[in-house]
Write a protein that holds these residues in place. Structure first.
Motif, PDB file in Angstrom:
ATOM      1  N   GLN A 252      45.363  53.943  57.709  1.00  0.00           N
ATOM      2  CA  GLN A 252      44.809  53.531  59.095  1.00  0.00           C
ATOM      3  C   GLN A 252      45.379  52.126  59.569  1.00  0.00           C
ATOM      4  OE1 GLN A 252      40.651  53.218  58.996  1.00  0.00           O
ATOM      5  NE2 GLN A 252      40.628  53.738  61.245  1.00  0.00           N
ATOM      6  N   ALA A 259      46.341  58.983  59.489  1.00  0.00           N
ATOM      7  CA  ALA A 259      44.957  58.253  59.487  1.00  0.00           C
ATOM      8  C   ALA A 259      44.158  59.070  60.323  1.00  0.00           C
ATOM      9  CB  ALA A 259      45.170  56.991  60.275  1.00  0.00           C
ATOM     10  N   SER A 261      40.590  60.572  61.477  1.00  0.00           N
ATOM     11  CA  SER A 261      39.227  59.969  61.569  1.00  0.00           C
ATOM     12  C   SER A 261      38.345  60.985  60.666  1.00  0.00           C
ATOM     13  CB  SER A 261      38.601  59.775  62.832  1.00  0.00           C
ATOM     14  OG  SER A 261      39.360  58.844  63.372  1.00  0.00           O
ATOM     15  N   CYS A 308      38.833  47.849  61.857  1.00  0.00           N
ATOM     16  CA  CYS A 308      37.571  48.164  62.666  1.00  0.00           C
ATOM     17  C   CYS A 308      36.943  47.276  63.585  1.00  0.00           C
ATOM     18  CB  CYS A 308      36.592  48.736  61.737  1.00  0.00           C
ATOM     19  SG  CYS A 308      37.288  50.016  60.518  1.00  0.00           S
ATOM     20  N   ASP A 316      34.607  54.389  63.351  1.00  0.00           N
ATOM     21  CA  ASP A 316      35.442  54.318  62.196  1.00  0.00           C
ATOM     22  C   ASP A 316      34.731  53.133  61.322  1.00  0.00           C
ATOM     23  OD1 ASP A 316      37.611  55.526  62.890  1.00  0.00           O
ATOM     24  OD2 ASP A 316      38.809  54.162  63.501  1.00  0.00           O
TER      25      ASP A 316
END
Lengths: 1070, 107
Positions: A252, A259, A261, A308, A316
């Motif tokens: 990520q 990456a 989710s 994030c 996230d």
């Protein structure tokens, strides 16, 4: 086992579509024994739909018709199912899933008695079968993974006997290492993960697919519910989870293609579940806690959170934060114990920093973010854990004290940061954001503020004076520079202080005096409350919010003002100045009430100005809403009540005089209108009298102590009673009030219903009049209490007016008005019975004799019972239907009768015989109607009646008990029949305790007659239920009549009732 | 299968549901087994709803007369409690609070 008449070829054709007819026919066929063969016929086809329905049929037959197979067929079916699964593994996913469901259903029945070590053996069998049939290893892996994903869900859904369930779970738990080894091998297929040497090839292959990795994570989560025993496997799995999370974080952070989710969310959910496991935390806090702190203390965790925050992604952040927060909530005590440990303190510091990052997540909660409320519970738990830690620490050791001090200092630093974070998060957003938000978003923000307010309290419990110092300094500074540019910050600071208001002790004498000095109140707070702004809507909104914040803050510290009465002369005007601003009235009244409640004694010196305030409010009229006016009056009266009784009349005089003048003016103006006028103003004014009456009541505990004989309370009440009796001013007020109330009762006040256009009697006025009587009629003395004769005459007149209106009206509309008003009158009579019929209280010296009270109240009671029964009967063609339509009136009537029975049974003797007869008839009907509202008070009344009727003969016999015995003898059989019918299934089971209580009272007080009637009733065929046979009825009767324990009777009634309902012996009956 | 607390079956909603299921069983529309499944689903759904949907808070003040902790269940008996909600206040003579460990739910 052939299916007669079925054209299999045509059926397969239709099912391959599938048509509605075919699906309907399939459901029918599945119920037949021959459907076993149909399942295999369908599975033998090449069509995916047919194979799916074949597997479905097989699953349905295993679930519902298992016993139709002999043992050999049942054993052979296992091989068939494994063959079916392997055959389906490279076909459509739906067929494979259905085949695995059939296999899972089979396992739920046979494991472990006929299929031990289920999971390893089925995994081996699938692989073996795949090798034999030349299937690729990955295909077998798909089948195995699908089964591992699906089996826990099937087990959750299945209805399995508890003994079988326990054995099944035990068999599964033994095999958990194998399952988890396969699943973790799949999730470690993520690029960048450490290589697993001993993983099965199929797991490595499937692990290359993100979809399978997500499914494996979800399966891990499902299997975790069965509980991992032992720390080795748990810690191994946890290490894998965190390692994979680190790899995902790396992807990520680098913005790579891996990456995903969903994968992050699934991995986080599995880790979250492990970190929430309280059993493991209790056993292995040290090893697990150390591991997690060390791993979360590494830079990747902080970096991914920062990422994030930077990207502003709630989703996230939510995924990453859930497990972090779960860890904190589950291992709080461990965290506190390690905060000063040199080996882990740095990691703990990093962890707390991450919690702060989440707490101060950028944006306005509810409007553009939804994450910052997640960690608030952690901060609460941390504060609690710190308190426990300090309490448990060794106070005699210098070293231990030093560690505790270091721990407190470290936690304190975190809470200082938390305070700043909360203050910034509680600030209202910009006007544009707020005005653009919808109602739900605003509600979410306000809900968050309340949660944050609770967290502020936690901060206070850690920081105490330090928090006050920080906030007071900040508030003073900000108020000095207050402008519409910084109002959000100021308001948020005020909110923070307000949140801890109730926790700050009265004795606080360091920081609050700086904030609440007379000078500060006059120069900082008062100008804000009185300020106005000519700006746009947003500026007005900002100023109003700040003003509300100031007033609410003052109200929140009402307990503190009690210790600083010298400031009340500044504080109260500051609050009441808000009454002249419509938008502030509600907040001002709320704060005013809190101050009056807390500082009653301290405000007595200012009672004169308080009463003048009430007069001002009265003069202000509609500028202060009626409801708020009542609140102010009640609070002012409470303050007056703190004065010595001899001073109360004089203190009240200005307001009582003003009220009476207004009431008589209103009466004149309403009466002047031909046919009746609008009575709303009169009603509002009477409501103010009612509010005063509420405020002038002695506290319940004083009355209770006096009734219990406490000399101090008795003498206080006696003094008050004497003062109220002798006060010329109060006597005149009571006389004038009674006269005015009498006139109001006779007024032809009508109102037109805006919606229906129908004309009706003004309900509010009558209710208001009765409320004044109710609130001034107390066991203790009351300044407004009417003499018994006056009160009884007034209520009697009110009843006559109500009944006359009902009878005159003729139409159902007015019948409904009667229905609406009747409960209030019944309640009022009940209150009079309680107050005046009770044993003579020593402080009431001017009461008539009990015989006179009995006669007067008994006559009213008899009229009320007769009229009410007649009124209920008017509502429907049959008595049962009438009771069903008027359960509320039935409820209030029997509440009144129960109250009369309990306080003064002699009242019933004074009732007319016809009224008593009507009451007994009504009670029988009410017992037969399955309405909780009507039945409960009826059963309660009858139980009380039967208990008292027990002494209706012999030496202790009184006229009252003789009457009650007569009622029992005449109606007891009917009551018993209705009770047994209810127990037998006529009424819901939730009403059984009430019926059991009634039956118990009958058996206990009138054993012989109850036995005789019960024997007669239970000998009737199919009574009370066709499901109860003769033996069950005989046993029920024997048990009920032979026990003296109510608990036992309840149990006997419950058991008999389940027999009557035909659910005896089922788990549902318990 | 995860088990949930059954204490909400004694709530107004739970009593109404049980009574309705009784009626359906007596009328022969459903079996007792199905009724049990419905009640188990109710246990699960209400626990979930109360933990996730309800945001209302109340402050309870009163005199704590009895408290005990037995089998992971806290019981408090409070005399003269005052419930302060966001916009209103309610009082009662006596209440009993039964508090179970929500963390156990579903485990």
């Amino acid at each position: 086992m052939a299916l007669e008449g079925l054209d299999l070829h045509a059926f397969v054709q239709a099912l391959s579509v599938p048509t509605q007819e075919a699906l309907g026919a399939l459901a029918q066929i599945q119920r037949q024994p021959a459907a076993w063969q149909l399942a295999f016929d369908l599975l033998a086809t090449n069509d995916a739909n047919c194979r799916f329905y074949g597997a479905h049929t097989l699953q349905a037959k295993i679930a519902h018709d298992w016993d139709t197979l002999d043992d050999d067929r049942q054993e052979a079916l296992r091989g068939e199912l494994i063959r079916l699964v392997v055959e389906s593994c490279d076909g459509p996913a739906s067929v494979l899933k259905k085949a695995n469901q059939a296999l899972a259903t089979y396992a739920l029945i046979t494991v472990p008695a006929r299929w031990e070590n289920f999971l390893p053996s089925v995994i081996d069998a699938i692989q073996e079968r795949a090798r034999e049939t030349g299937k690729a290893g990955a295909s077998a892996g798909v089948a195995i993974l699908d089964l591992l994903e699906l089996f826990p869900e099937e087990l959750n859904r299945a209805v399995v006997a508890s003994s079988q369930h326990g054995k099944l779970v035990q068999d599964i738990k033994v095999s958990l290492p194998v399952v988890l080894q396969i699943l973790t091998a799949v999730v470690r297929g993520l690029p960048g993960s450490a290589v697993v040497a001993d993983a099965a090839d199929f797991a490595k292959q499937l692990g290359l697919s993100p979809e399978w990795r997500v499914r494996a994570w979800r399966a891990i989560l499902q299997w975790l519910q069965f509980g991992i025993s032992g720390d080795t496997l748990f810690i191994e799995l946890l290490e894998v989870c965190i390692q994979q999370l680190q790899t995902l974080a790396a992807h990520q952070l680098s913005g790579g293609a891996h990456a995903d989710s969903d994968e992050i969310a699934a991995a986080s959910a599995a880790t979250d579940d492990m970190l929430s496991n309280m059993g493991m935390a209790a056993k292995y806090a040290r090893s697990v806690g150390t591991l997690v702190l060390e791993r979360f203390g590494e830079p990747w965790a902080s970096q991914v959170l920062a990422h994030c925050v930077k990207s502003g992604s709630d989703q996230d952040a939510m995924a990453w934060s859930a497990m972090l927060i779960s860890f904190g909530e589950t291992y709080t005590e461990f965290i506190v114990s390690k905060i000063a440990d040199p080996a882990l303190s740095e990691h703990v510091g990093t962890y707390l920093h991450m919690m702060l990052v989440l707490t101060r997540f950028p944006g306005c909660h509810g409007i553009d973010e939804g994450i910052s409320d997640q960690p608030l519970n952690f901060w609460y738990l941390l504060q609690e854990a710190l308190t426990d830690y300090e309490y448990d620490a060794d106070a005699d050791s210098d070293a231990a004290r030093a560690v505790v001090a270091a721990t407190r200092a470290a936690v304190g630093r975190a809470y200082v940061e938390l305070l700043k974070a909360l203050v910034s998060k509680c600030a209202f957003p910009s006007a544009a954001a707020w005005m653009g938000a919808d109602k739900d978003e605003r509600d979410r923000f306000m809900s968050y503020r309340r949660e944050a307010g609770d967290a502020m309290l936690n901060v206070y419990y850690v920081l105490r004076e330090d928090m006050l110092r920080l906030l007071v300094d900040e508030v003073l500074g900000s108020m000095d520079s207050f402008s519409m540019a910084n109002w959000q910050h100021v308001e948020s600071l005020l909110f923070a202080l307000r949140s801890i208001g109730e926790a700050v002790p009265e004795s606080e004498d360091v920081h609050l005096p700086r904030l609440f000095s007379a000078e500060a109140l006059a120069s900082r707070f008062m100008p804000v409350v009185q300020a106005s702004v000519d700006g746009d809507r947003s500026a007005q909104w900002g100023l109003l919010s700040t003003k509300t914040g100031v007033i609410a803050l003052i109200g929140a510290f009402s307990e503190w003002w009690r210790g600083h009465p010298e400031l009340l002369s500044v504080v109260v005007p500051c609050v009441t100045s808000g009454l002249s601003q419509p938008a502030l009235v509600q907040a001002a009244v709320a704060a005013f009430r809190r101050i009056c409640e807390s500082c009653r004694e301290q405000l007595t010196a200012a009672s004169e100005s308080m009463v003048h305030l009430a007069c001002d409010v009265l003069r202000a009229g509609a500028a202060v809403p009626a409801r708020e006016q009542q609140r102010i009056f009640e609070s002012v009266a409470e303050v007056v009540m703190a004065l010595p009784p001899q001073d109360q009349a004089a203190a009240l005089a200005p307001i009582t005089t003003a009220l009476l003048v207004g009431i008589y003016d209103d009466l004149a103006s309403v009466g002047a209108v031909s046919g009746g006028g609008d009575s709303s103003q009169l009603t509002d004014r009477l409501r103010l009298v009612d509010a005063l009456a509420r405020g002038l009541q002695f506290p319940d505990e004083v009355e209770e102590r006096a009734l219990a004989g406490d000399p101090e309370s008795v003498s206080a009440l006696a003094l008050a009673a004497q003062c109220y009796q002798l006060s010329a001013g109060l006597c005149e007020f009571r006389g004038s009030l009674l006269c005015a109330m009498g006139q109001a009762l006779e007024l032809p006040v009508w109102a037109r219903d805006v919606q229906t256009g129908m004309v009706h009697v003004d309900d509010d006025l009558l209710e208001c009049l009765l409320s004044v009587v109710n609130n001034s009629a107390r066991r203790g003395p009351h300044a407004f209490m009417l003499a018994f004769g006056d009160a009884a005459a007034f209520v009697g007149n009110a009843w006559s007016v109500l009944v006359a209106r009902r009878d005159d009206s003729g139409g159902r509309v007015f019948g409904r008005r009667w229905s609406d008003q009747c409960p209030a009158l019944l309640q009022c009579i009940s209150q009079l019975a309680t107050v005046f019929s009770a044993a003579s209280d020593r402080w009431h010296t001017a009461r008539p004799s009990m015989a006179e009270i009995d006669q007067t109240l008994g006559t009213i009671l008899g009229r009320v019972i007769g009229d009410t029964c007649a009124g209920i009967a008017r509502e429907a063609a049959t008595p049962a239907a009438a009771v069903e339509q008027q359960p509320v009136i039935v409820e209030y009537l029997f509440d009144l009768c129960t109250r009369a029975l309990q306080t003064r049974p002699e009242l019933l003797v004074c009732c007319e015989q016809a009224a008593i007869g009507s009451l007994c008839e009504l009670s029988t009907q009410a017992l037969l109607v399955p309405s909780r509202l009507a039945l409960k008070p009826t059963a309660y009344f009858l139980a009380a009646l039967i208990r008292l009727s027990g002494s209706g003969s012999g030496a202790q016999c009184t006229p009252a008990s003789a009457l009650l015995l007569l009622m029992w003898n005449q109606y007891g059989a009917a009551w018993l029949r209705a009770t047994l019918a209810g127990i037998g299934g006529m009424h819901p089971r939730s009403l059984l305790p009430n019926l059991a209580e009634l039956l118990f009272a009958m058996a206990k007080n009138h054993l012989a007659t109850t036995r005789q009637w019960m024997a007669q009733l239970l000998s009737e065929p199919e009574f009370p239920s066709p499901h109860a046979d003769g033996e069950a009825k005989r046993q029920f009767m024997r048990q009920v009549l032979s026990t003296r324990s109510f608990v036992r009777v309840k149990s006997i009634v419950g058991e008999f009732s389940t027999k009557c309902r035909n659910i005896h012996g089922t788990a549902y009956a318990d | 299968m995860p088990s949930y607390f059954e204490l909400y079956r004694k709530s107004t909603l739970g009593i109404a549901l049980t009574d309705s299921l009784d009626d359906l069983i007596q009328a022969g529309h459903i079996t007792p087994q199905l009724a049990i499944q419905v009640l188990e689903q109710f246990d699960k759904s209400i626990a979930l709803a109360l933990s996730t949907k309800v945001k209302t808070k109340a402050v309870i003040k009163g005199n704590l007369r009895i408290y005990r902790f037995c089998d992971d269940v806290w019981t408090f008996t409070i005399k003269d409690p005052t419930f302060k909600f966001e916009h209103e206040t309610a009082t009662a003579d006596k209440i009993k609070i039964v508090a179970c460990n929500a963390k156990r739910t579903g485990e």
